[in-house]
Design a protein around this motif. Structure first.
Motif, PDB file in Angstrom:
ATOM      1  N   ARG A  57       0.829  -1.213   0.000  1.00 39.54           N
ATOM      2  CA  ARG A  57       0.000   0.000   0.000  1.00 39.54           C
ATOM      3  C   ARG A  57       0.859   1.256   0.000  1.00 39.54           C
ATOM      4  O   ARG A  57       0.700   2.154   0.825  1.00 39.54           O
ATOM      5  N   THR A  58       1.795   1.319  -0.945  1.00 37.15           N
ATOM      6  CA  THR A  58       2.670   2.472  -1.099  1.00 37.15           C
ATOM      7  C   THR A  58       2.713   2.892  -2.561  1.00 37.15           C
ATOM      8  O   THR A  58       2.320   2.144  -3.457  1.00 37.15           O
ATOM      9  N   THR A  59       3.202   4.100  -2.786  1.00 39.92           N
ATOM     10  CA  THR A  59       3.467   4.597  -4.120  1.00 39.92           C
ATOM     11  C   THR A  59       4.968   4.803  -4.236  1.00 39.92           C
ATOM     12  O   THR A  59       5.595   5.356  -3.326  1.00 39.92           O
ATOM     13  N   ILE A  60       5.554   4.353  -5.339  1.00 39.55           N
ATOM     14  CA  ILE A  60       6.988   4.474  -5.548  1.00 39.55           C
ATOM     15  C   ILE A  60       7.209   5.462  -6.685  1.00 39.55           C
ATOM     16  O   ILE A  60       6.574   5.369  -7.739  1.00 39.55           O
ATOM     17  N   ALA A  61       8.116   6.414  -6.451  1.00 40.27           N
ATOM     18  CA  ALA A  61       8.443   7.408  -7.472  1.00 40.27           C
ATOM     19  C   ALA A  61       9.849   7.148  -7.989  1.00 40.27           C
ATOM     20  O   ALA A  61      10.773   6.942  -7.204  1.00 40.27           O
TER      21      ALA A  61
END
Length: 121
Positions: free
Chosen positions: A29-33
């Motif tokens: 449940r994360t966003t990776i940039a």
């Protein structure tokens, strides 16, 4: 229109135009940039709130603290402030009443009527 995961907003605030690509990791449940310089950064898509209270619960808790004399201001201090306020109001009421009585004695009923008919500004 779909919803934007919270992590995207956080990463956009951190890195702005330096972001090349965003990817969702649904398991964690994360966003990776992926950034222009080759580095990566991640941000959670979930807000964890440990103690969520409603305004009504806050008021109830404050009232309970006050009644148990555990609040920042004690009940004795509140009583003192109320007594001072009532005394001050009584003094001002007496002064105002005395001024009205003096106006009536000096100017008569005409002065009181002129007070009642003052134009509002």
């Amino acid at each position: 229109m779909g919803t934007i995961p919270l992590g995207e907003d956080i990463l956009l605030a951190r890195h702005g135009a330096n972001i090349v690509k965003l990817r969702q990791n649904r398991k964690q449940r994360t966003t990776i940039a992926y950034l222009r310089d080759g580095e990566t950064d991640s941000a959670s898509n979930v807000i964890t709130l440990t103690s969520v209270t409603t305004p009504a619960a806050n008021i109830s808790r404050s009232a309970e603290k006050y009644l148990n004399d555990e609040a920042e201001i004690s009940r004795a201090e509140v009583r003192s402030l109320v007594k001072i306020s009532l005394g001050f109001s009584a003094v001002l009421g007496t002064i105002f009443g005395g001024l009205l009585l003096a106006l009536y004695k000096i100017g008569g009923p005409e002065a009181m009527n002129s007070l009642a008919n003052l134009p509002m500004q």
